[in-house]
Write a protein that holds these residues in place. Structure first.
Motif, PDB file in Angstrom:
ATOM      1  N   UNK A  89       0.825  -1.213   0.000  1.00  0.00           N
ATOM      2  CA  UNK A  89       0.000   0.000   0.000  1.00  0.00           C
ATOM      3  C   UNK A  89       0.858   1.262   0.000  1.00  0.00           C
ATOM      4  N   UNK A  90       1.945   1.249   0.767  1.00  0.00           N
ATOM      5  CA  UNK A  90       2.797   2.436   0.841  1.00  0.00           C
ATOM      6  C   UNK A  90       3.477   2.719  -0.494  1.00  0.00           C
ATOM      7  N   UNK A  91       4.030   1.675  -1.111  1.00  0.00           N
ATOM      8  CA  UNK A  91       4.706   1.862  -2.395  1.00  0.00           C
ATOM      9  C   UNK A  91       3.709   2.279  -3.475  1.00  0.00           C
ATOM     10  N   UNK A  92       2.534   1.671  -3.454  1.00  0.00           N
ATOM     11  CA  UNK A  92       1.496   2.027  -4.423  1.00  0.00           C
ATOM     12  C   UNK A  92       1.063   3.478  -4.255  1.00  0.00           C
ATOM     13  N   UNK A  93       0.919   3.917  -2.994  1.00  0.00           N
ATOM     14  CA  UNK A  93       0.515   5.296  -2.736  1.00  0.00           C
ATOM     15  C   UNK A  93       1.583   6.281  -3.202  1.00  0.00           C
ATOM     16  N   UNK A  94       2.854   5.928  -2.982  1.00  0.00           N
ATOM     17  CA  UNK A  94       3.944   6.807  -3.417  1.00  0.00           C
ATOM     18  C   UNK A  94       3.968   6.929  -4.933  1.00  0.00           C
ATOM     19  N   UNK A  95       3.752   5.811  -5.619  1.00  0.00           N
ATOM     20  CA  UNK A  95       3.769   5.824  -7.085  1.00  0.00           C
ATOM     21  C   UNK A  95       2.575   6.560  -7.666  1.00  0.00           C
ATOM     22  N   UNK A  96       1.541   6.744  -6.855  1.00  0.00           N
ATOM     23  CA  UNK A  96       0.305   7.374  -7.338  1.00  0.00           C
ATOM     24  C   UNK A  96       0.197   8.847  -6.960  1.00  0.00           C
ATOM     25  N   UNK A  97       1.235   9.418  -6.325  1.00  0.00           N
ATOM     26  CA  UNK A  97       1.180  10.826  -5.948  1.00  0.00           C
ATOM     27  C   UNK A  97       0.967  11.687  -7.189  1.00  0.00           C
ATOM     28  N   UNK A  98       0.071  12.644  -7.086  1.00  0.00           N
ATOM     29  CA  UNK A  98      -0.259  13.470  -8.244  1.00  0.00           C
ATOM     30  C   UNK A  98       0.306  14.881  -8.153  1.00  0.00           C
ATOM     31  N   UNK A  99       0.977  15.216  -7.029  1.00  0.00           N
ATOM     32  CA  UNK A  99       1.585  16.548  -6.904  1.00  0.00           C
ATOM     33  C   UNK A  99       2.846  16.446  -6.047  1.00  0.00           C
ATOM     34  N   UNK A 100       3.476  17.585  -5.836  1.00  0.00           N
ATOM     35  CA  UNK A 100       4.749  17.627  -5.103  1.00  0.00           C
ATOM     36  C   UNK A 100       4.608  18.113  -3.664  1.00  0.00           C
ATOM     37  N   UNK A 101       3.382  18.147  -3.151  1.00  0.00           N
ATOM     38  CA  UNK A 101       3.153  18.722  -1.828  1.00  0.00           C
ATOM     39  C   UNK A 101       3.953  18.033  -0.730  1.00  0.00           C
ATOM     40  N   UNK A 102       4.118  16.713  -0.851  1.00  0.00           N
ATOM     41  CA  UNK A 102       4.817  15.960   0.200  1.00  0.00           C
ATOM     42  C   UNK A 102       6.327  15.904  -0.014  1.00  0.00           C
ATOM     43  N   UNK A 103       6.807  16.422  -1.122  1.00  0.00           N
ATOM     44  CA  UNK A 103       8.230  16.293  -1.447  1.00  0.00           C
ATOM     45  C   UNK A 103       9.161  16.799  -0.350  1.00  0.00           C
ATOM     46  N   UNK A 104       8.946  18.008   0.217  1.00  0.00           N
ATOM     47  CA  UNK A 104       9.877  18.466   1.264  1.00  0.00           C
ATOM     48  C   UNK A 104       9.946  17.533   2.467  1.00  0.00           C
ATOM     49  N   UNK A 105       8.796  17.047   2.938  1.00  0.00           N
ATOM     50  CA  UNK A 105       8.808  16.178   4.118  1.00  0.00           C
ATOM     51  C   UNK A 105       9.360  14.785   3.794  1.00  0.00           C
TER      52      UNK A 105
END
Length: 223
Positions: A134-150
């Motif tokens: 689930x974690x890897x799938x969620x990461x691959x499905x990110x649609x924006x860069x909002x989480x990139x800094x964290x």
């Protein structure tokens, strides 16, 4: 201490221990039977008032420097949490990823697994295969860069215990290098972070708490 190899021991010969009062024994994995007596503990020496005061001052110094490091951590964390990705800073965000990856690989560090999994909206304490998928799938499905800094920040393993001082509590705090934290500060400063005087002192070893004379008052200053 007396040792007997049980493979070669003749029961008829006994152990020949003489006075067996207070004797203890153990058997190791190779069949060796060892007998020993516990040594009496030496009477503890009474500490002088000067020693007591010195130990208290050392403990106060460690507590004070720990508090400084927790404050510094909160400043770093809040700064990252307030970062937003823009066309203007995307290059610097990518440089942070590069710095973190190289530093982590060079220093044999791993990113904060639990923090990363939680960012993906997944419970890190769930079943291993389900959590992983689930974690890897969620990461691959990110649609924006909002989480990139964290996500990049998690690469640096930052925490309240992250700092520049030795953890040996029986002596005055000593300055120690922390290359991973140096790398983090390098990225944060690229992003516009301004280190406080205390943070700079902790990093370069000039902080007042690294000086070993006098006691610590309630404000953390040496008297």
């Amino acid at each position: 201490m007396k040792c007997i190899n049980l493979d070669n021991w003749e029961p008829k010969s006994g152990f020949r221990l003489g006075n067996a009062d207070g004797i203890l024994y153990y058997i190791d994995n190779w069949g060796t039977l060892s007998f020993y007596r516990k040594r009496k503990r030496a009477a503890s020496e009474k500490k002088s008032q000067a020693q007591i005061e010195e130990e208290k001052a050392i403990a106060d110094a460690h507590a004070a420097i720990k508090e400084e490091e927790e404050i510094a951590f909160d400043l770093r964390q809040k700064f990252v949490q307030n970062l937003t990705v823009t066309q203007k800073n995307i290059g610097l965000i990518l440089r942070g990823a590069a710095i973190g990856i190289v530093a982590a690989a060079t220093l044999y560090k791993s990113p904060d697994r639990n923090a990363l999994i939680k960012m993906m909206g997944v419970d890190p304490d769930g079943k291993w295969d389900e959590t992983r998928d689930r974690a890897v799938s969620a990461a691959a499905s990110l649609t924006n860069n909002d989480l990139a800094p964290e996500i990049i920040y998690a690469q640096f393993q930052d925490s309240k215990k992250n700092g520049y001082h030795s953890s040996y509590l029986a002596e005055w705090p000593k300055h120690e290098k922390n290359l991973m934290l140096d790398a983090l500060y390098a990225w944060l400063e690229l992003m516009g972070y301004e280190m406080s005087d205390d943070e700079k002192g902790l990093q370069n070893g000039t902080h007042r708490l690294f000086t070993h004379s006098g006691n610590i008052d309630n404000g953390g200053e040496r008297q």
